[in-house]
Design a protein around this motif. Structure first.
Motif, PDB file in Angstrom:
ATOM      1  N   LEU A 228     -43.800  20.040  -9.741  1.00  0.00           N
ATOM      2  CA  LEU A 228     -43.772  21.261 -10.544  1.00  0.00           C
ATOM      3  C   LEU A 228     -45.119  21.969 -10.456  1.00  0.00           C
ATOM      4  CD1 LEU A 228     -41.979  19.842 -13.721  1.00  0.00           C
ATOM      5  CD2 LEU A 228     -40.950  21.098 -11.818  1.00  0.00           C
ATOM      6  N   GLY A 229     -45.078  23.287 -10.625  1.00  0.00           N
ATOM      7  CA  GLY A 229     -46.315  24.053 -10.655  1.00  0.00           C
ATOM      8  C   GLY A 229     -46.932  24.313  -9.297  1.00  0.00           C
ATOM      9  N   VAL A 230     -46.174  24.140  -8.229  1.00  0.00           N
ATOM     10  CA  VAL A 230     -46.661  24.436  -6.876  1.00  0.00           C
ATOM     11  C   VAL A 230     -45.636  25.294  -6.153  1.00  0.00           C
ATOM     12  CG1 VAL A 230     -48.181  22.452  -6.568  1.00  0.00           C
ATOM     13  CG2 VAL A 230     -45.746  22.217  -6.115  1.00  0.00           C
ATOM     14  N   THR A 231     -46.088  25.986  -5.128  1.00  0.00           N
ATOM     15  CA  THR A 231     -45.206  26.883  -4.386  1.00  0.00           C
ATOM     16  C   THR A 231     -45.248  26.586  -2.898  1.00  0.00           C
ATOM     17  OG1 THR A 231     -46.968  28.542  -4.184  1.00  0.00           O
ATOM     18  CG2 THR A 231     -45.476  28.742  -6.072  1.00  0.00           C
ATOM     19  N   LEU A 232     -44.277  27.131  -2.192  1.00  0.00           N
ATOM     20  CA  LEU A 232     -44.202  27.004  -0.743  1.00  0.00           C
ATOM     21  C   LEU A 232     -45.108  28.030  -0.087  1.00  0.00           C
ATOM     22  CD1 LEU A 232     -42.674  25.794   1.762  1.00  0.00           C
ATOM     23  CD2 LEU A 232     -41.046  27.684   1.478  1.00  0.00           C
ATOM     24  N   ALA A 233     -45.910  27.580   0.906  1.00  0.00           N
ATOM     25  CA  ALA A 233     -46.818  28.489   1.615  1.00  0.00           C
ATOM     26  C   ALA A 233     -46.381  28.750   3.043  1.00  0.00           C
ATOM     27  CB  ALA A 233     -48.240  27.927   1.612  1.00  0.00           C
ATOM     28  N   GLU A 234     -45.775  27.746   3.700  1.00  0.00           N
ATOM     29  CA  GLU A 234     -45.413  27.905   5.117  1.00  0.00           C
ATOM     30  C   GLU A 234     -44.456  26.804   5.531  1.00  0.00           C
ATOM     31  OE1 GLU A 234     -47.652  28.312   9.492  1.00  0.00           O
ATOM     32  OE2 GLU A 234     -48.748  27.508   7.753  1.00  0.00           O
ATOM     33  N   ILE A 235     -43.576  27.136   6.481  1.00  0.00           N
ATOM     34  CA  ILE A 235     -42.690  26.146   7.098  1.00  0.00           C
ATOM     35  C   ILE A 235     -42.907  26.189   8.607  1.00  0.00           C
ATOM     36  CG2 ILE A 235     -40.316  25.351   7.437  1.00  0.00           C
ATOM     37  CD1 ILE A 235     -39.536  26.895   4.923  1.00  0.00           C
ATOM     38  N   GLU A 236     -42.993  25.032   9.238  1.00  0.00           N
ATOM     39  CA  GLU A 236     -43.117  24.990  10.702  1.00  0.00           C
ATOM     40  C   GLU A 236     -42.381  23.779  11.240  1.00  0.00           C
ATOM     41  OE1 GLU A 236     -47.150  24.436  11.959  1.00  0.00           O
ATOM     42  OE2 GLU A 236     -47.643  23.207  10.209  1.00  0.00           O
ATOM     43  N   ARG A 237     -41.999  23.863  12.514  1.00  0.00           N
ATOM     44  CA  ARG A 237     -41.366  22.725  13.178  1.00  0.00           C
ATOM     45  C   ARG A 237     -42.452  21.727  13.554  1.00  0.00           C
ATOM     46  NH1 ARG A 237     -36.163  23.098  13.879  1.00  0.00           N
ATOM     47  NH2 ARG A 237     -35.137  25.123  14.111  1.00  0.00           N
ATOM     48  N   ARG A 238     -42.125  20.445  13.364  1.00  0.00           N
ATOM     49  CA  ARG A 238     -43.109  19.424  13.692  1.00  0.00           C
ATOM     50  C   ARG A 238     -42.406  18.097  13.933  1.00  0.00           C
ATOM     51  NH1 ARG A 238     -47.845  18.398   9.439  1.00  0.00           N
ATOM     52  NH2 ARG A 238     -48.170  20.632   9.854  1.00  0.00           N
ATOM     53  N   ASP A 239     -42.658  17.492  15.084  1.00  0.00           N
ATOM     54  CA  ASP A 239     -42.154  16.151  15.396  1.00  0.00           C
ATOM     55  C   ASP A 239     -40.651  16.003  15.171  1.00  0.00           C
ATOM     56  OD1 ASP A 239     -44.779  15.406  15.973  1.00  0.00           O
ATOM     57  OD2 ASP A 239     -45.164  14.809  13.898  1.00  0.00           O
ATOM     58  N   SER A 247     -48.777  25.209  -1.794  1.00  0.00           N
ATOM     59  CA  SER A 247     -49.925  25.971  -2.289  1.00  0.00           C
ATOM     60  C   SER A 247     -51.116  25.084  -2.628  1.00  0.00           C
ATOM     61  CB  SER A 247     -49.513  26.778  -3.523  1.00  0.00           C
ATOM     62  OG  SER A 247     -49.002  25.919  -4.536  1.00  0.00           O
ATOM     63  N   ASP A 248     -50.881  23.802  -2.879  1.00  0.00           N
ATOM     64  CA  ASP A 248     -51.985  22.892  -3.184  1.00  0.00           C
ATOM     65  C   ASP A 248     -52.557  22.230  -1.941  1.00  0.00           C
ATOM     66  OD1 ASP A 248     -49.986  21.132  -2.515  1.00  0.00           O
ATOM     67  OD2 ASP A 248     -49.916  20.120  -4.468  1.00  0.00           O
ATOM     68  N   GLY A 249     -52.055  22.659  -0.762  1.00  0.00           N
ATOM     69  CA  GLY A 249     -52.550  22.130   0.489  1.00  0.00           C
ATOM     70  C   GLY A 249     -51.809  20.919   1.009  1.00  0.00           C
ATOM     71  N   SER A 250     -50.957  20.325   0.210  1.00  0.00           N
ATOM     72  CA  SER A 250     -50.193  19.157   0.654  1.00  0.00           C
ATOM     73  C   SER A 250     -49.081  19.581   1.608  1.00  0.00           C
ATOM     74  CB  SER A 250     -49.608  18.408  -0.539  1.00  0.00           C
ATOM     75  OG  SER A 250     -48.705  19.230  -1.251  1.00  0.00           O
ATOM     76  N   VAL A 251     -48.599  18.628   2.384  1.00  0.00           N
ATOM     77  CA  VAL A 251     -47.546  18.885   3.370  1.00  0.00           C
ATOM     78  C   VAL A 251     -46.398  17.915   3.136  1.00  0.00           C
ATOM     79  CG1 VAL A 251     -46.942  18.913   5.819  1.00  0.00           C
ATOM     80  CG2 VAL A 251     -49.194  19.734   5.074  1.00  0.00           C
ATOM     81  N   ILE A 252     -45.181  18.445   3.109  1.00  0.00           N
ATOM     82  CA  ILE A 252     -43.985  17.620   2.976  1.00  0.00           C
ATOM     83  C   ILE A 252     -43.180  17.735   4.264  1.00  0.00           C
ATOM     84  CG2 ILE A 252     -41.804  17.302   1.744  1.00  0.00           C
ATOM     85  CD1 ILE A 252     -43.141  18.424  -0.733  1.00  0.00           C
ATOM     86  N   GLU A 253     -42.892  16.614   4.890  1.00  0.00           N
ATOM     87  CA  GLU A 253     -42.071  16.601   6.099  1.00  0.00           C
ATOM     88  C   GLU A 253     -40.620  16.325   5.718  1.00  0.00           C
ATOM     89  OE1 GLU A 253     -43.785  13.869   8.862  1.00  0.00           O
ATOM     90  OE2 GLU A 253     -45.431  15.249   9.363  1.00  0.00           O
ATOM     91  N   ALA A 254     -39.724  17.069   6.323  1.00  0.00           N
ATOM     92  CA  ALA A 254     -38.308  16.961   5.972  1.00  0.00           C
ATOM     93  C   ALA A 254     -37.442  17.293   7.176  1.00  0.00           C
ATOM     94  CB  ALA A 254     -37.978  17.900   4.814  1.00  0.00           C
ATOM     95  N   ASP A 255     -36.196  16.838   7.109  1.00  0.00           N
ATOM     96  CA  ASP A 255     -35.223  17.199   8.144  1.00  0.00           C
ATOM     97  C   ASP A 255     -34.541  18.517   7.813  1.00  0.00           C
ATOM     98  OD1 ASP A 255     -35.405  14.677   9.728  1.00  0.00           O
ATOM     99  OD2 ASP A 255     -34.747  13.832   7.818  1.00  0.00           O
ATOM    100  N   GLN A 256     -34.424  18.813   6.514  1.00  0.00           N
ATOM    101  CA  GLN A 256     -33.864  20.090   6.069  1.00  0.00           C
ATOM    102  C   GLN A 256     -34.679  20.579   4.876  1.00  0.00           C
ATOM    103  OE1 GLN A 256     -31.558  21.851   7.498  1.00  0.00           O
ATOM    104  NE2 GLN A 256     -30.583  20.365   8.872  1.00  0.00           N
ATOM    105  N   ILE A 257     -34.816  21.894   4.790  1.00  0.00           N
ATOM    106  CA  ILE A 257     -35.442  22.523   3.632  1.00  0.00           C
ATOM    107  C   ILE A 257     -34.439  23.508   3.054  1.00  0.00           C
ATOM    108  CG2 ILE A 257     -37.305  24.022   2.829  1.00  0.00           C
ATOM    109  CD1 ILE A 257     -39.064  22.825   5.024  1.00  0.00           C
ATOM    110  N   LEU A 258     -34.054  23.261   1.824  1.00  0.00           N
ATOM    111  CA  LEU A 258     -33.045  24.082   1.148  1.00  0.00           C
ATOM    112  C   LEU A 258     -33.728  25.027   0.175  1.00  0.00           C
ATOM    113  CD1 LEU A 258     -30.226  24.903   0.136  1.00  0.00           C
ATOM    114  CD2 LEU A 258     -30.213  22.817  -1.268  1.00  0.00           C
ATOM    115  N   LEU A 259     -33.581  26.315   0.406  1.00  0.00           N
ATOM    116  CA  LEU A 259     -34.110  27.329  -0.496  1.00  0.00           C
ATOM    117  C   LEU A 259     -33.022  27.719  -1.494  1.00  0.00           C
ATOM    118  CD1 LEU A 259     -36.169  29.668   1.859  1.00  0.00           C
ATOM    119  CD2 LEU A 259     -37.058  28.312  -0.031  1.00  0.00           C
TER     120      LEU A 259
END
Length: 459
Positions: A228-239, A247-259
């Motif tokens: 909670l309290g964070v936002t999406l900054a960018e999505i890119e293909r990776r591996d 927005s906090d600089g962390s990265v989440i890797e996923a097979d799907q991103i549901l908006l």
């Protein structure tokens, strides 16, 4: 002036179908155009298939809980392809029922896109046919949007594409804090996906009672990665998958991103400009309490009006429109008291004012509250609580709101909604004999306010 039909309905979703059927039942000649599939978002790619997926996910808890009651259950294995096939078959079956019911009522179904040509004319785009209608009802619903518009947002999917997935994603990031995000996050976590739910606010489900929101966050924090309290900054293909930078600089890797961050009315290319209908700031069609636009022959119901974007509301609006215009029974819809459920796990059911809203609007209130471990959990060992709240206006003893969190909250709130809609008082609740042993009996056995604005026992 002669007309081809008495009513032309643009859109074959819940509101449009109900309006068409009821109007035809009053003897109107009705034509309905739907460019995709009759049934609309709810039946085809919304409430119905999503609820079937919710049921599928809840079996995981049932298998675990069974052990506490003496059942030995071999390790279960979930097959996404079986669920998808059976779910899609059920949707097709329901679509055929909608078609049959419309035709049985005498409604002519046109499987193509229709747009407004003038105040009494609709153009069918595929055939080019012009249809003259005494009344035109717009019931085209809304569509999911991909927001925020960050770099790589095109790589994400929406609630439409969820139903097209051919396999269960091992990792999924769900972004949003409303019904859709909460429900799908719960589904995927239950089915075995490593699930992250991301929401920019500090609480999920804006507009719901704060204690219910906190209870959901606590439960979901145990079932998934809740941020909670964070936002999406960018999505890119990776591996071979996707990477979401936050927005906090962390990265989440996923097979799907549901908006699941919002929906907008389907007004594009509808021809509203030809008749001078100007959408409001939300892109919705402005209407009055009888679903009338400022053009006397054109009406609108459902999500395209952005009043209360819920399927039962659209159905009620469509029915009220037909009663008013073809049944000689002027009927408006009260949008202020709507029982609703969120099919999270555990479920949420709510009707009426939250505690915060009641304090703001009604002054002195009593709040009756019960929080307890459900009986089933005493043997299963599941670490979940039930929360029930009843909000009461001191001056009148009237029940202003009821908020439930726990198993079957959606079913319970439908019955409770009848009482609250009828203006039930706390005394009415108190003199109702409890059904024992149930969780629901707490609704009629709470006697002492947990929060009060006047001496206990007064009122």
């Amino acid at each position: 002036m002669s007309f081809d039909v008495d009513l032309f309905v643009i859109g074959g979703g819940s509101g449009g179908v109900r309006a068409a059927r009821i109007a035809a039942g009053y003897g109107a000649k009705v034509m309905l155009a739907e460019e995709y599939r009759v049934g609309g978002t709810c039946v085809i790619r919304g409430c119905v298939p999503k609820k079937l997926m919710v049921y599928a996910g809840r079996f995981a808890d049932e298998f675990e809980d069974a052990a506490g009651f003496g059942w030995r259950v071999e390790r279960p294995r979930f097959d996404w392809s079986v669920l998808k096939a059976r779910r899609d078959a059920e949707v097709t079956r329901l679509e055929s029922i909608y078609d049959a019911n419309l035709m049985r009522a005498g409604v002519e179904i046109v499987p193509e896109r229709a747009v407004i040509e003038d105040a009494n004319t609709v153009r069918l785009l595929k055939s080019g046919r012009l249809v003259r209608a005494q009344r035109i009802l717009v019931a085209v619903g809304a569509h999911p949007v991909k927001e925020p518009a960050v770099p790589g947002v095109e790589l994400a999917i929406t609630s439409n594409e969820v139903f097209e997935l051919e396999s269960l994603p091992e990792r999924i990031l769900v972004i949003g804090g409303g019904y859709i995000a909460v429900e799908f996050a719960g589904v995927f976590a239950a089915l075995g996906s490593r699930t992250t739910l991301l929401h920019r606010g500090d609480k999920l489900l804006r507009g719901f009672d704060d204690e219910v929101r906190d209870a959901l966050a606590d439960a979901y924090g145990k079932r998934m990665d809740l941020r909670l309290g964070v936002t999406l900054a960018e999505i890119e293909r990776r591996d071979g998958g996707l990477a979401a930078t936050l927005s906090d600089g962390s990265v989440i890797e996923a097979d799907q991103i549901l908006l699941a961050t919002g929906r907008k009315p389907n007004i594009g290319g509808l021809g509203l400009d030809r008749v001078g209908i100007v959408p409001d700031a939300a892109g919705a069609i402005p209407v009055d309490e009888f679903s009338r636009t400022h053009v006397p022959s054109i009406y609108a119901v459902g999500d395209v009006t952005n009043r209360a974007n819920l399927t039962p509301v659209a159905i009620r609006e469509g029915h009220a429109f037909a009663d008013t215009e073809f049944g000689g029974k002027p009927t408006s819809v009260d949008h202020h008291l709507i029982p609703t459920a969120v099919f999270s796990t555990p479920e949420i059911g709510t009707v009426g004012l939250s505690e915060a809203a009641a304090r703001q609007q009604c002054g002195e209130i009593d709040v009756y509250k019960a929080s307890f471990r459900p009986m089933k959990a005493t043997l299963s060992g599941r670490d979940e609580k039930v929360l029930m709240k009843v909000i009461v206006e001191c001056a009148t003893d009237r029940v202003l709101g009821v908020h439930l969190f726990g198993q079957d909250a959606g079913e319970l709130i439908q019955a409770v909604g009848i009482a609250v809609t009828m203006g039930a008082t706390k005394a009415d609740f108190d003199r109702t004999i409890a059904v024992h042993p149930t969780a629901a009996e707490e609704l009629v056995t709470m006697r002492v306010p947990a929060v009060t604005k006047h001496p206990v026992g007064v009122g």
